[in-house]
Design an enzyme around this catalytic site. Sequence first.
Site, mmCIF file in Angstrom:
data_model
loop_
_atom_site.group_PDB
_atom_site.id
_atom_site.type_symbol
_atom_site.label_atom_id
_atom_site.label_comp_id
_atom_site.label_asym_id
_atom_site.label_seq_id
_atom_site.Cartn_x
_atom_site.Cartn_y
_atom_site.Cartn_z
ATOM 1 N N LYS A 113 40.976 37.990 46.994
ATOM 2 C CA LYS A 113 41.708 39.183 47.424
ATOM 3 C C LYS A 113 40.757 40.308 47.830
ATOM 4 C CE LYS A 113 46.168 38.021 45.915
ATOM 5 N NZ LYS A 113 45.868 36.737 45.294
HETATM 6 C C1 LIG Z 1 46.539 35.489 45.718
HETATM 7 C C2 LIG Z 1 45.850 34.215 45.412
HETATM 8 C C3 LIG Z 1 46.237 32.994 46.019
HETATM 9 C C4 LIG Z 1 47.402 32.904 46.977
HETATM 10 O O1 LIG Z 1 47.129 33.486 48.230
HETATM 11 P P1 LIG Z 1 48.322 33.891 49.226
HETATM 12 O O2 LIG Z 1 47.663 34.597 50.346
HETATM 13 O O3 LIG Z 1 49.220 34.792 48.425
HETATM 14 O O4 LIG Z 1 48.995 32.640 49.641
HETATM 15 C C5 LIG Z 1 45.512 31.860 45.697
HETATM 16 N N1 LIG Z 1 44.490 31.883 44.811
HETATM 17 C C6 LIG Z 1 44.106 33.028 44.205
HETATM 18 C C7 LIG Z 1 42.988 32.984 43.216
HETATM 19 C C8 LIG Z 1 44.754 34.236 44.480
HETATM 20 O O5 LIG Z 1 44.367 35.368 43.856
#
Ligand SMILES: *Cc1c(COP(=O)(O)O)cnc(C)c1O
Length: 496
Positions: A113
């Site tokens: 993120k």
């Molecule tokens: C948010 C997240 C995801 C999912 O990603 P999206 O863009 O919401 O599909 C997968 N793995 C981790 C570690 C995340 O923090």
Amino acid sequence: MYFKSTRDQSKKVTSAQAIAQGLSAEGGLFVPESLPAITLDTLKELKEKTYIERAIFVLSQFLTDFSSEQLENCVKNAYQADKYKSESITEISHLYEGTYMLELWHGPTCAFKDMALQLLPHLLTTSATIVNNEKEIVILVATSGDTGKAALEGFKDVNGTKIIVFYPVDGVSPMQKRQMTTQQGDNVYVCAINGNFDDAQTAVKTIFTDKELAKVMEQNGKLFSSANSINWGRLVPQIVYYVSAYCDLLKNEEITLGEKINVVVPTGNFGNILAAYYAKKMGVPFDKLICASNENKVLTDFINTGIYNKNREFKATISPSMDILISSNLERLLFDLSGCDDQAINEWFASLNKTGVYEVSDSVKQELSKQFFGGYCTDEETKATIKKVFDRYSYLCDTHTAVAVKVFEEYKQKTGDTKKAIIASTANPYKFTASVLSAVSSEVCEDEYEQVAELNRISGLEVPQALANLKQCKVRFEGSIEKQDIKAEVTKVLHL
Ligand SMILES: *Cc1c(COP(=O)(O)O)cnc(C)c1O
């Protein structure tokens, strides 16, 4: 370049408006009117550039109302050396023949993120300047873990912004809690609530739509905004790393120019995999997009049947950042696959609201199954995959990434497709130490830091400084409040 709403095509806004506003007034999501093309010649040129240069190039194709100086400032502030330890920003690790892990978690909070949330605050404040908004932007976040910390770290000490994060007191991992309660910065506030994630989320949504509070905010020169992935400003940074990963593989001579490869993404809100879809549509030679879910497998079922049905039990899994039953960014994909049919989007999402179910048209179903493969993985399979990948390839992956590895193996078995592939690796394994450790060791101790030490002893994988340092960091935000007191807390924090 203009952006239009998925629920009303006649609404056209500039990129700065789209980012400053977040969501279109009638509830639609902003999407680019057309996608800029990336040719093979462009990829060849980008191959020789740094991540920052590639990012500036890709962003300049979408954010045409930003000056080049503004764009450069945003990108450099996001990915400068003290935030990311190497100039490459992401790392590509060779898992086995023709299969590469695209590690997206080398940022300050050790989760993917950061890739978007380091850049979003700069895009948001610059957009606010472009649209002449002089108000202070107050970011409200309800989090089940990763987003909250990444948003705090991204908005920390960014001029003209404040950020307030609510998390469920018992709903995050001890490491995630420590990450948030020790958060530095003069414009940050973190608050635990006695309730679950839904309580936090519902309270925050109520505040967003509270007309009376909005008036008071306005009088005080403030404006609420959101850092979640419905904002175009969170999506566009994610397209960059797919373009960049292809360039890196080219540069390392792992692939040849134009060679098609598959992309595997552990998916929750559908932001990450949508970015891969956009990169593909722009011209990056991607073939199948493999969507990996955990036991909350709404998307697997949807890709296989064309029926989206959220009426099912919500399961708390060991890959919590993918525990989600409404994937917001899917709306953008469906808008595109339906040939920009805003009327259909309105019907489907009204139906989702009313009954929890919708079914897309045959042509959309066909496109879906042509471009995507959907699969899922249970917690048991996730742990077994972590162990197998560690034993065979000496590679330690986190619980989310393991879901992707497992679904990729299923894909290959079912289809016999031998194309090379990149697997998006979305978190550092130490963020989910307890689950990862229990997958590779039968002895599990209670204390979080003993677990980290044990996992380090077994795997030899370096503990990231940001997580190791937390042990000494002073807790700044203690205690918890009742969920019905969230609004009062916001008013207090903002001195309204
Ligand atoms: C948010 C997240 C995801 C999912 O990603 P999206 O863009 O919401 O599909 C997968 N793995 C981790 C570690 C995340 O923090």
